[in-house]
Design a protein around this motif. Structure first.
Motif, PDB file in Angstrom:
ATOM      1  N   MET A   9     -35.357   2.540  35.305  1.00  0.00           N
ATOM      2  CA  MET A   9     -36.123   1.390  34.823  1.00  0.00           C
ATOM      3  C   MET A   9     -37.008   0.809  35.944  1.00  0.00           C
ATOM      4  SD  MET A   9     -34.742  -2.172  33.135  1.00  0.00           S
ATOM      5  CE  MET A   9     -33.869  -1.303  31.830  1.00  0.00           C
ATOM      6  N   TYR A  10     -36.403   0.658  37.134  1.00  0.00           N
ATOM      7  CA  TYR A  10     -37.164   0.114  38.261  1.00  0.00           C
ATOM      8  C   TYR A  10     -38.311   1.045  38.641  1.00  0.00           C
ATOM      9  CZ  TYR A  10     -38.212  -1.313  43.057  1.00  0.00           C
ATOM     10  OH  TYR A  10     -38.866  -1.700  44.208  1.00  0.00           O
ATOM     11  N   GLU A  11     -38.042   2.329  38.738  1.00  0.00           N
ATOM     12  CA  GLU A  11     -39.083   3.283  39.102  1.00  0.00           C
ATOM     13  C   GLU A  11     -40.198   3.303  38.062  1.00  0.00           C
ATOM     14  OE1 GLU A  11     -39.334   4.797  41.944  1.00  0.00           O
ATOM     15  OE2 GLU A  11     -37.441   3.928  42.628  1.00  0.00           O
ATOM     16  N   TYR A  12     -39.839   3.179  36.786  1.00  0.00           N
ATOM     17  CA  TYR A  12     -40.852   3.143  35.723  1.00  0.00           C
ATOM     18  C   TYR A  12     -41.740   1.905  35.879  1.00  0.00           C
ATOM     19  CZ  TYR A  12     -42.934   3.053  31.053  1.00  0.00           C
ATOM     20  OH  TYR A  12     -43.818   3.028  30.003  1.00  0.00           O
ATOM     21  N   GLY A  13     -41.119   0.778  36.226  1.00  0.00           N
ATOM     22  CA  GLY A  13     -41.892  -0.445  36.455  1.00  0.00           C
ATOM     23  C   GLY A  13     -42.888  -0.277  37.590  1.00  0.00           C
ATOM     24  N   LYS A  14     -42.463   0.376  38.669  1.00  0.00           N
ATOM     25  CA  LYS A  14     -43.377   0.619  39.796  1.00  0.00           C
ATOM     26  C   LYS A  14     -44.529   1.521  39.386  1.00  0.00           C
ATOM     27  CE  LYS A  14     -40.523   2.070  42.989  1.00  0.00           C
ATOM     28  NZ  LYS A  14     -40.099   2.509  44.357  1.00  0.00           N
ATOM     29  N   LEU A  15     -44.234   2.536  38.581  1.00  0.00           N
ATOM     30  CA  LEU A  15     -45.291   3.442  38.130  1.00  0.00           C
ATOM     31  C   LEU A  15     -46.325   2.707  37.277  1.00  0.00           C
ATOM     32  CD1 LEU A  15     -43.208   6.625  37.202  1.00  0.00           C
ATOM     33  CD2 LEU A  15     -44.793   6.378  39.121  1.00  0.00           C
ATOM     34  N   LEU A  16     -45.864   1.780  36.448  1.00  0.00           N
ATOM     35  CA  LEU A  16     -46.795   1.003  35.625  1.00  0.00           C
ATOM     36  C   LEU A  16     -47.694   0.126  36.501  1.00  0.00           C
ATOM     37  CD1 LEU A  16     -44.553  -0.174  32.636  1.00  0.00           C
ATOM     38  CD2 LEU A  16     -46.414   1.491  32.553  1.00  0.00           C
ATOM     39  N   ILE A  17     -47.125  -0.450  37.544  1.00  0.00           N
ATOM     40  CA  ILE A  17     -47.893  -1.323  38.423  1.00  0.00           C
ATOM     41  C   ILE A  17     -48.898  -0.522  39.237  1.00  0.00           C
ATOM     42  CG2 ILE A  17     -47.708  -2.798  40.475  1.00  0.00           C
ATOM     43  CD1 ILE A  17     -45.008  -3.747  39.269  1.00  0.00           C
ATOM     44  N   GLU A  18     -48.455   0.616  39.740  1.00  0.00           N
ATOM     45  CA  GLU A  18     -49.312   1.436  40.598  1.00  0.00           C
ATOM     46  C   GLU A  18     -50.307   2.265  39.809  1.00  0.00           C
ATOM     47  OE1 GLU A  18     -46.366   3.622  42.673  1.00  0.00           O
ATOM     48  OE2 GLU A  18     -45.651   1.894  43.821  1.00  0.00           O
ATOM     49  N   GLY A  19     -50.019   2.522  38.530  1.00  0.00           N
ATOM     50  CA  GLY A  19     -50.927   3.296  37.698  1.00  0.00           C
ATOM     51  C   GLY A  19     -51.035   4.748  38.098  1.00  0.00           C
ATOM     52  N   GLU A  20     -49.971   5.307  38.715  1.00  0.00           N
ATOM     53  CA  GLU A  20     -50.038   6.682  39.203  1.00  0.00           C
ATOM     54  C   GLU A  20     -49.893   7.710  38.081  1.00  0.00           C
ATOM     55  OE1 GLU A  20     -47.370   7.337  42.392  1.00  0.00           O
ATOM     56  OE2 GLU A  20     -48.327   5.901  43.729  1.00  0.00           O
ATOM     57  N   LEU A  21     -48.957   7.475  37.168  1.00  0.00           N
ATOM     58  CA  LEU A  21     -48.741   8.422  36.076  1.00  0.00           C
ATOM     59  C   LEU A  21     -49.140   7.853  34.721  1.00  0.00           C
ATOM     60  CD1 LEU A  21     -45.255   9.923  37.057  1.00  0.00           C
ATOM     61  CD2 LEU A  21     -47.523  10.878  37.477  1.00  0.00           C
ATOM     62  N   GLU A  45     -51.337   4.430  32.604  1.00  0.00           N
ATOM     63  CA  GLU A  45     -52.394   3.430  32.764  1.00  0.00           C
ATOM     64  C   GLU A  45     -51.801   2.181  33.406  1.00  0.00           C
ATOM     65  OE1 GLU A  45     -55.586   0.912  30.026  1.00  0.00           O
ATOM     66  OE2 GLU A  45     -54.444   2.587  29.163  1.00  0.00           O
ATOM     67  N   GLU A  46     -52.513   1.646  34.368  1.00  0.00           N
ATOM     68  CA  GLU A  46     -52.001   0.489  35.099  1.00  0.00           C
ATOM     69  C   GLU A  46     -51.697  -0.663  34.153  1.00  0.00           C
ATOM     70  OE1 GLU A  46     -53.436  -2.496  38.687  1.00  0.00           O
ATOM     71  OE2 GLU A  46     -54.307  -0.484  38.511  1.00  0.00           O
ATOM     72  N   ASP A  47     -50.480  -1.209  34.284  1.00  0.00           N
ATOM     73  CA  ASP A  47     -50.045  -2.297  33.416  1.00  0.00           C
ATOM     74  C   ASP A  47     -49.111  -3.193  34.225  1.00  0.00           C
ATOM     75  OD1 ASP A  47     -49.079  -3.996  31.491  1.00  0.00           O
ATOM     76  OD2 ASP A  47     -48.703  -2.446  29.998  1.00  0.00           O
ATOM     77  N   ALA A  48     -49.694  -4.111  34.979  1.00  0.00           N
ATOM     78  CA  ALA A  48     -48.914  -4.927  35.905  1.00  0.00           C
ATOM     79  C   ALA A  48     -47.928  -5.834  35.188  1.00  0.00           C
ATOM     80  CB  ALA A  48     -49.855  -5.758  36.775  1.00  0.00           C
ATOM     81  N   ASN A  49     -48.320  -6.379  34.045  1.00  0.00           N
ATOM     82  CA  ASN A  49     -47.437  -7.318  33.345  1.00  0.00           C
ATOM     83  C   ASN A  49     -46.158  -6.635  32.871  1.00  0.00           C
ATOM     84  OD1 ASN A  49     -49.102  -9.555  33.666  1.00  0.00           O
ATOM     85  ND2 ASN A  49     -50.266  -9.113  31.803  1.00  0.00           N
ATOM     86  N   ASN A  50     -46.316  -5.484  32.213  1.00  0.00           N
ATOM     87  CA  ASN A  50     -45.125  -4.770  31.765  1.00  0.00           C
ATOM     88  C   ASN A  50     -44.348  -4.197  32.944  1.00  0.00           C
ATOM     89  OD1 ASN A  50     -44.983  -5.062  28.937  1.00  0.00           O
ATOM     90  ND2 ASN A  50     -46.620  -3.569  28.648  1.00  0.00           N
ATOM     91  N   ALA A 100     -39.767 -10.563  43.957  1.00  0.00           N
ATOM     92  CA  ALA A 100     -40.106 -11.740  44.764  1.00  0.00           C
ATOM     93  C   ALA A 100     -41.459 -11.563  45.443  1.00  0.00           C
ATOM     94  CB  ALA A 100     -39.014 -11.980  45.804  1.00  0.00           C
ATOM     95  N   GLU A 101     -41.696 -10.393  45.983  1.00  0.00           N
ATOM     96  CA  GLU A 101     -42.964 -10.148  46.675  1.00  0.00           C
ATOM     97  C   GLU A 101     -44.144 -10.259  45.716  1.00  0.00           C
ATOM     98  OE1 GLU A 101     -44.840  -6.971  49.855  1.00  0.00           O
ATOM     99  OE2 GLU A 101     -43.299  -6.285  48.471  1.00  0.00           O
ATOM    100  N   MET A 102     -43.998  -9.700  44.532  1.00  0.00           N
ATOM    101  CA  MET A 102     -45.094  -9.769  43.566  1.00  0.00           C
ATOM    102  C   MET A 102     -45.384 -11.207  43.148  1.00  0.00           C
ATOM    103  SD  MET A 102     -44.644  -6.455  41.095  1.00  0.00           S
ATOM    104  CE  MET A 102     -46.188  -6.846  40.279  1.00  0.00           C
ATOM    105  N   ILE A 103     -44.339 -11.979  42.913  1.00  0.00           N
ATOM    106  CA  ILE A 103     -44.529 -13.375  42.505  1.00  0.00           C
ATOM    107  C   ILE A 103     -45.153 -14.191  43.636  1.00  0.00           C
ATOM    108  CG2 ILE A 103     -43.342 -15.489  41.824  1.00  0.00           C
ATOM    109  CD1 ILE A 103     -43.595 -13.350  39.600  1.00  0.00           C
ATOM    110  N   PHE A 104     -44.680 -13.972  44.856  1.00  0.00           N
ATOM    111  CA  PHE A 104     -45.227 -14.714  45.988  1.00  0.00           C
ATOM    112  C   PHE A 104     -46.706 -14.391  46.220  1.00  0.00           C
ATOM    113  CE2 PHE A 104     -40.789 -14.882  48.175  1.00  0.00           C
ATOM    114  CZ  PHE A 104     -40.417 -15.894  47.298  1.00  0.00           C
TER     115      PHE A 104
END
Length: 220
Positions: free
Chosen positions: A1-13, A15-20, A41-45
């Motif tokens: 789940m965490y790795e999938y979230g990072k992939l969505l943010i980075e848009g590597e695999l 389409e970039e989707d920071a919110n999801n 925490a880093e993203m929110i800050f």
């Protein structure tokens, strides 16, 4: 789940989707994944549009990660104490957590702490942490080593070696290719050899799709 979230943010695999992506990282943090807590925490800050309730959750996640001795969390808290944005500005605490992060294996923290020690005159200790940053393949540490050797008499070969190691990690850094070419031209001595070596480095930039303006000026 965490790795999938990072992939969505980075848009590597996907389409970039920071919110999801942030949602998946939040859910991962809720399930106890320490790196997800620090990442959230880093993203929110870093988001200027973060709401107060998000910041409160981010601080809670961060402090949980700190208790687990997460080096990335320690580095993030060090930056917060330095900036004073979400924590009261405290230089001593900032340096303390920076050191803990460096000792915990965080590459950028090792580099920053090494630079701090260098700035206050503790050269011997600083080299230890900068070497740790090199061992962890933090790119800026390679450039710092190149800068150091460029100021040492007969340090030409070491300087070029550190520049080239850096460029292996950062192959798209056009400016550093140009800096290396200029260094070769200015320090290789006299004759045709220095021209060939400098041009050889510049040609590595010329082969890129976009030719930086600085290179164009060198050719004109």
């Amino acid at each position: 789940m965490y790795e999938y979230g990072k992939l969505l943010i980075e848009g590597e695999l996907y389409e970039e989707d920071a919110n999801n992506g942030l949602r998946y990282i939040y859910w991962s943090a809720q399930k106890g994944i320490i790196s997800a807590k620090t990442h959230y925490a880093e993203m929110i800050f870093n988001d200027i549009d973060s709401e107060e309730w998000q910041v409160e959750i981010a601080i809670d996640f961060l402090m949980q990660a700190i208790k687990e001795e997460d080096s990335a969390a320690q580095y993030l808290l060090s930056k917060q104490y330095k900036s004073g944005k979400y924590f009261t500005c405290d230089k001593e605490k900032s340096i303390s957590f920076l050191k803990r992060a460096a000792l915990g294996g965080h590459g950028q923290a090792s580099y920053d702490y090494g630079k701090y020690l260098l700035d206050i005159g503790d050269k011997e200790s600083s080299l230890k942490y900068i070497q740790q940053a090199v061992d962890r393949m933090y790119p800026d540490a390679y450039l710092l080593c190149a800068l150091y050797w460029s100021r040492v008499k007969n340090g030409y070969d070491q300087t070029v070696d550190w520049y080239e190691k850096y460029l292996v990690l950062q192959p798209d850094d056009h400016e550093t290719y140009i800096d290396l070419a200029e260094y070769k031209y200015q320090n290789r001595g006299f004759g045709v050899k220095r021209i060939y070596e400098a041009l050889g480095t510049l040609l590595m930039v010329v082969r890129k799709e976009e030719l930086p303006n600085k290179v164009r000026r060198l050719y004109l």
